[in-house]
Each structure stands twice: as C-alpha cells, then as structure tokens.
Design an enzyme around this catalytic site. Structure first.
Site, PDB file in Angstrom:
ATOM      1  N   VAL A   1       9.431  -4.487  -4.290  1.00 40.83           N
ATOM      2  CA  VAL A   1       9.375  -5.478  -5.379  1.00 40.83           C
ATOM      3  C   VAL A   1      10.527  -5.250  -6.361  1.00 40.83           C
ATOM      4  O   VAL A   1      11.199  -6.194  -6.789  1.00 40.83           O
ATOM      5  CB  VAL A   1       8.007  -5.410  -6.101  1.00 40.83           C
ATOM      6  CG1 VAL A   1       7.984  -6.352  -7.293  1.00 40.83           C
ATOM      7  CG2 VAL A   1       6.878  -5.748  -5.131  1.00 40.83           C
TER       8      VAL A   1
ATOM      9  N   ARG B   1      -5.052  -5.893 -15.011  1.00 39.93           N
ATOM     10  CA  ARG B   1      -5.248  -7.338 -14.800  1.00 39.93           C
ATOM     11  C   ARG B   1      -6.528  -7.889 -15.403  1.00 39.93           C
ATOM     12  O   ARG B   1      -6.554  -9.020 -15.886  1.00 39.93           O
ATOM     13  CB  ARG B   1      -5.223  -7.650 -13.302  1.00 39.93           C
ATOM     14  CG  ARG B   1      -3.844  -7.535 -12.702  1.00 39.93           C
ATOM     15  CD  ARG B   1      -3.900  -7.879 -11.223  1.00 39.93           C
ATOM     16  NE  ARG B   1      -2.648  -7.549 -10.570  1.00 39.93           N
ATOM     17  CZ  ARG B   1      -2.562  -7.184  -9.285  1.00 39.93           C
ATOM     18  NH1 ARG B   1      -3.656  -7.111  -8.535  1.00 39.93           N
ATOM     19  NH2 ARG B   1      -1.387  -6.906  -8.768  1.00 39.93           N
TER      20      ARG B   1
ATOM     21  N   CYS C   1      -0.893 -10.728  -5.386  1.00 36.23           N
ATOM     22  CA  CYS C   1       0.015 -11.663  -4.690  1.00 36.23           C
ATOM     23  C   CYS C   1      -0.719 -12.820  -4.018  1.00 36.23           C
ATOM     24  O   CYS C   1      -0.295 -13.982  -4.121  1.00 36.23           O
ATOM     25  CB  CYS C   1       0.872 -10.900  -3.685  1.00 36.23           C
ATOM     26  SG  CYS C   1      -0.018  -9.660  -2.745  1.00 36.23           S
TER      27      CYS C   1
ATOM     28  N   GLN D   1      -2.127 -11.421   5.652  1.00 33.88           N
ATOM     29  CA  GLN D   1      -1.196 -10.782   4.723  1.00 33.88           C
ATOM     30  C   GLN D   1      -0.165  -9.892   5.418  1.00 33.88           C
ATOM     31  O   GLN D   1      -0.489  -9.068   6.276  1.00 33.88           O
ATOM     32  CB  GLN D   1      -1.986  -9.975   3.682  1.00 33.88           C
ATOM     33  CG  GLN D   1      -2.937 -10.859   2.898  1.00 33.88           C
ATOM     34  CD  GLN D   1      -3.605 -10.210   1.693  1.00 33.88           C
ATOM     35  OE1 GLN D   1      -4.639 -10.683   1.258  1.00 33.88           O
ATOM     36  NE2 GLN D   1      -3.022  -9.164   1.138  1.00 33.88           N
TER      37      GLN D   1
ATOM     38  N   LYS E   1     -10.406  -9.119  -5.842  1.00 35.70           N
ATOM     39  CA  LYS E   1      -9.327  -9.479  -6.780  1.00 35.70           C
ATOM     40  C   LYS E   1      -9.127 -10.991  -6.788  1.00 35.70           C
ATOM     41  O   LYS E   1      -8.907 -11.587  -7.852  1.00 35.70           O
ATOM     42  CB  LYS E   1      -8.004  -8.827  -6.336  1.00 35.70           C
ATOM     43  CG  LYS E   1      -7.863  -7.355  -6.650  1.00 35.70           C
ATOM     44  CD  LYS E   1      -6.524  -6.862  -6.076  1.00 35.70           C
ATOM     45  CE  LYS E   1      -6.393  -5.362  -6.180  1.00 35.70           C
ATOM     46  NZ  LYS E   1      -5.235  -4.855  -5.414  1.00 35.70           N
TER      47      LYS E   1
ATOM     48  N   ARG F   1      -4.852  -8.028   7.204  1.00 39.26           N
ATOM     49  CA  ARG F   1      -3.466  -7.563   7.329  1.00 39.26           C
ATOM     50  C   ARG F   1      -2.970  -7.929   8.731  1.00 39.26           C
ATOM     51  O   ARG F   1      -3.650  -7.636   9.719  1.00 39.26           O
ATOM     52  CB  ARG F   1      -3.406  -6.043   7.141  1.00 39.26           C
ATOM     53  CG  ARG F   1      -2.021  -5.490   7.134  1.00 39.26           C
ATOM     54  CD  ARG F   1      -1.273  -5.796   5.858  1.00 39.26           C
ATOM     55  NE  ARG F   1      -1.823  -5.081   4.716  1.00 39.26           N
ATOM     56  CZ  ARG F   1      -1.496  -5.325   3.442  1.00 39.26           C
ATOM     57  NH1 ARG F   1      -0.635  -6.285   3.145  1.00 39.26           N
ATOM     58  NH2 ARG F   1      -2.035  -4.645   2.467  1.00 39.26           N
TER      59      ARG F   1
ATOM     60  N   HIS G   1       2.666 -14.059   2.825  1.00 42.48           N
ATOM     61  CA  HIS G   1       1.225 -14.166   3.050  1.00 42.48           C
ATOM     62  C   HIS G   1       0.891 -15.622   3.362  1.00 42.48           C
ATOM     63  O   HIS G   1       1.467 -16.552   2.767  1.00 42.48           O
ATOM     64  CB  HIS G   1       0.445 -13.755   1.798  1.00 42.48           C
ATOM     65  CG  HIS G   1       0.509 -12.283   1.471  1.00 42.48           C
ATOM     66  ND1 HIS G   1       1.105 -11.343   2.282  1.00 42.48           N
ATOM     67  CD2 HIS G   1       0.008 -11.596   0.399  1.00 42.48           C
ATOM     68  CE1 HIS G   1       0.983 -10.142   1.721  1.00 42.48           C
ATOM     69  NE2 HIS G   1       0.335 -10.265   0.583  1.00 42.48           N
TER      70      HIS G   1
END
Ligand SMILES: NC(=O)c1ccc[n+]([C@@H]2O[C@H](COP(=O)([O-])OP(=O)(O)OC[C@H]3O[C@@H](n4cnc5c(N)ncnc54)[C@H](OP(=O)(O)O)[C@@H]3O)[C@@H](O)[C@H]2O)c1
Length: 328
Positions: A12, A98, A127, A153, A207, A229, A236
């Site tokens: 990132v 968050r 994300c 993902q 999340k 995954r 994604h």
C-alpha cells in the site's frame, strides 16, 4: 502540506507514493518511514532517491501536516496518537481505529462530510467495504432489506507476503507455514479470512457489516456473505445480491440509471464482458457489471475494484486531499 508515508516499503505504501507524485500533496517531497528492516534503503520518487527512515522513539514527528499510515494495526495503535499529539493528521489503513466512535471512517464519494477539521485520526475502511459501498451507496434509495456480498479477494490484500506466497507457488515453490494463508493458495481458494467468531462469522465478514453501517449511518443495514481468498494477484471482486420487501418490475431500470451517474463507478452494461480483476488492475474506479433482476424482489451485480488502489492507497490519498482542502 508536508506528508509522511508510514509503511512506505509495503504494497500500500508504494502505491501511495506513486499517487503522491501527481497529487497536490506531493508539492513537498514526502518523508518515508518504515521499520528497522528497511530503514536506510532508498525508494525512487519522481527523479529523486528518497531515504527510508526508521519510525522509532527518536523520530521527529513535528514539521509534518499529514501522516499516511499503512503499517498494520500494531504500529497504528502506538504511533497514530503520537502523530496527532505532535499536531499531525493521520489517515490510517489498518483496522485499529475504524469503529472508534470519535474516529471518522471515510469513503470520499460516500461520506466526505465526515472528514474532520484539525489534526485527528481518520480511518480508511476495509478494502472490500470501500469497493462494495461505491456500488451500493447509489442504490440505497431502493431500500434493500438485506445485502448479500460474497467476496473473491486477491492475495495482495495480505500484503507483500501474500503476493510472494502466490508467486513462489506459481513458480513451483513450496507452501511455507509462515505464509499468510493456512493452505497453498495456487490452484486453490480459502473461504475464511481472519478469525472466526462464536457465530461462525469471520473478522473480514464482520468488518463489511460494521463498517458499512458506520459509513452509511444505518444501524439496521444487513450486509452478510462469505469472504473468500482466491489465487488472484490483485483486485477484489464481489458478487452482490440485494433483496427487497416489495416486488417492483421497474427497479432494475432505476438501479442502472443511478449506477450510470455514480461517482467513482464504471458501469459495464455488456453482460458478455463483465469486469475482471486482470482488466481492473491499476484502474482507479470500481467497475460494476452483470446488473440484473432475476426476480422482481431482487437485484444482483458483480463489482470489481483494485483493492490496493481504491481499497487502500487511493482512498487514503483522497481523504488526505479532502482534509488538506478543509484545513489548508
Ligand atoms: N494490501 C492491501 O490490499 C490492503 C488493503 C487495505 C488495507 N490494507 C492495510 O494496509 C496496511 C499495510 O498493508 P500492506 O499490504 O501494504 O502490508 P505490507 O506489504 O506487509 O507492508 C507493511 C509495511 O509496514 C511497515 N512496518 C511494519 N512494521 C512497522 C513498524 N513497527 N514501524 C514502521 N513500519 C512498519 C513495513 O516496513 P518494513 O519494510 O520495514 O517491514 C512495510 O512498509 C495494513 O494495515 C493492511 O491491513 C492493505
């Protein structure tokens, strides 16, 4: 504005640096921070080689305006409050803050008004949540009673180590026990991301529910699904099903009209050519395809977004630009 990138050597962080080259925030050369592992190395930025500094107790945090953090939750827990104490705003990519009530959780196309004034911690959402909400927010006026979001993902969602594991296995290398996935990922998939709670729901699935509720300000919203995954390097994908209380044969037209105008969204209307991770890699927008109404009480769509960009680095830089415009 003077900017620091914390985690500048990561997946990132590297992308944030590329974005800063063309951002008003790149007016001053950014400071690069990471752990002792990569302190002393250099990273090319525009036509300069920038030194990576260690982030430790001797690091001078003043003479900065914004810190873009992509160094995990543990680092964020320790350092984000210290940046703020030094008068520096923080946009953090980890999940550390968050859901804190006093921390803004922002997707600029969805809730730009949440960006605070003054130095504060601002959280970048998960994300998959960002990618989902770019497509979902324009459809919320249709009032779905339930949203099912099943994700596919990419391995780079687990950082450099995730990408390395796939690349090694593709090249014939062995699975390693310290890889971020519990099984070989090449030629495989894994339908469980993060710890599983007492309801059998994973951290990643939780999340998407909790963060979507906070960002949309809708505590009754139901978002559920299975986060998987898959052996894809980057981007994604999300299969979204919206269920409605009422039958409505016009709902599909209304959804298409809203998606055609949605900020940050590309609507792909040819069902033979849906968005795919390979094609969307490196693209700033989130792409929506296969929008359909299989019955008059449901809508479905396929959403793909570059999770390193819009799911992390790009969303972070956009938040910092908004903060800078508000506080400049
Ligand atoms: N990858 C994605 O698609 C994605 C999407 C959304 C959110 N995120 C979040 O973004 C953050 C970074 O993810 P990533 O994928 O970029 O991970 P990554 O590739 O593993 O990079 C981690 C970065 O953090 C630095 N770091 C680790 N410990 C540190 C410490 N104690 N002090 C300073 N720097 C430290 C590393 O520096 P060294 O080089 O020194 O080790 C590296 O630069 C995580 O919170 C992740 O959950 C990632």
């Amino acid at each position: 504005m003077k900017v620091a990138v914390v985690g500048a050597t990561g997946v990132v962080g590297q992308e944030m640096l590329r974005l800063l080259e063309n951002s008003p925030l790149g007016e001053s050369t950014p400071r690069l921070l990471a752990s002792v592992r990569s302190a002393g190395t250099h990273i090319r930025w525009r036509d300069e080689d920038l030194l990576v500094e260690v982030l430790d107790h001797d690091t001078v945090l003043t003479d900065l305006d914004v810190a873009l953090m992509a160094a995990g939750s543990e680092t964020a827990r320790i350092w984000a409050p210290q940046f703020v104490k030094a008068g520096v705003a923080v946009v953090d990519n980890s999940s550390a803050y968050r859901l804190d009530a006093e921390v803004a959780l922002v997707v600029p196309e969805v809730n730009p008004e949440a960006v605070p004034r003054g130095p504060a911690i601002i959280a970048n959402p998960n994300c998959s949540t960002i990618i989902l909400l770019l497509a979902l927010k324009p459809l919320m006026h249709l009032t779905p009673n339930r949203v099912i979001a099943d994700t596919y993902q990419a391995v780079s969602g687990a950082g450099r180590a995730g990408l390395d594991a796939l690349e090694r296995e593709v090249a014939g290398g062995e699975f390693r026990v310290d890889d971020p996935f519990p099984f070989p990922i090449h030629g495989n998939l894994f339908p469980s991301i993060g710890e599983v709670d007492e309801d059998g729901v994973t951290v990643e699935e939780r999340k998407m529910l909790d963060e979507s509720r906070k960002i949309l300000g809708d505590e009754d919203l139901i978002v559920q699904g299975t986060c998987v995954r898959v052996p894809v390097a980057r981007c994604h994908s999300i299969a979204v099903t919206m269920l409605f209380d009422r039958e409505d044969s016009k709902r599909l037209d209304s959804a298409l009209a809203a998606l055609r105008q949605a900020p940050g969204v590309i609507l792909e209307e040819d069902p033979q050519s849906p968005p795919t991770p390979g094609r969307l890699s490196g693209v700033h927008e989130v792409s929506v395809g296969r929008v359909r109404a299989p019955s008059t009480d449901a809508l479905q769509m396929w959403v793909v977004g570059d999770q390193v960009l819009k799911g992390a680095a790009l969303n972070t830089v956009q938040i910092a630009e908004l903060w800078s415009a508000k506080n400049g």
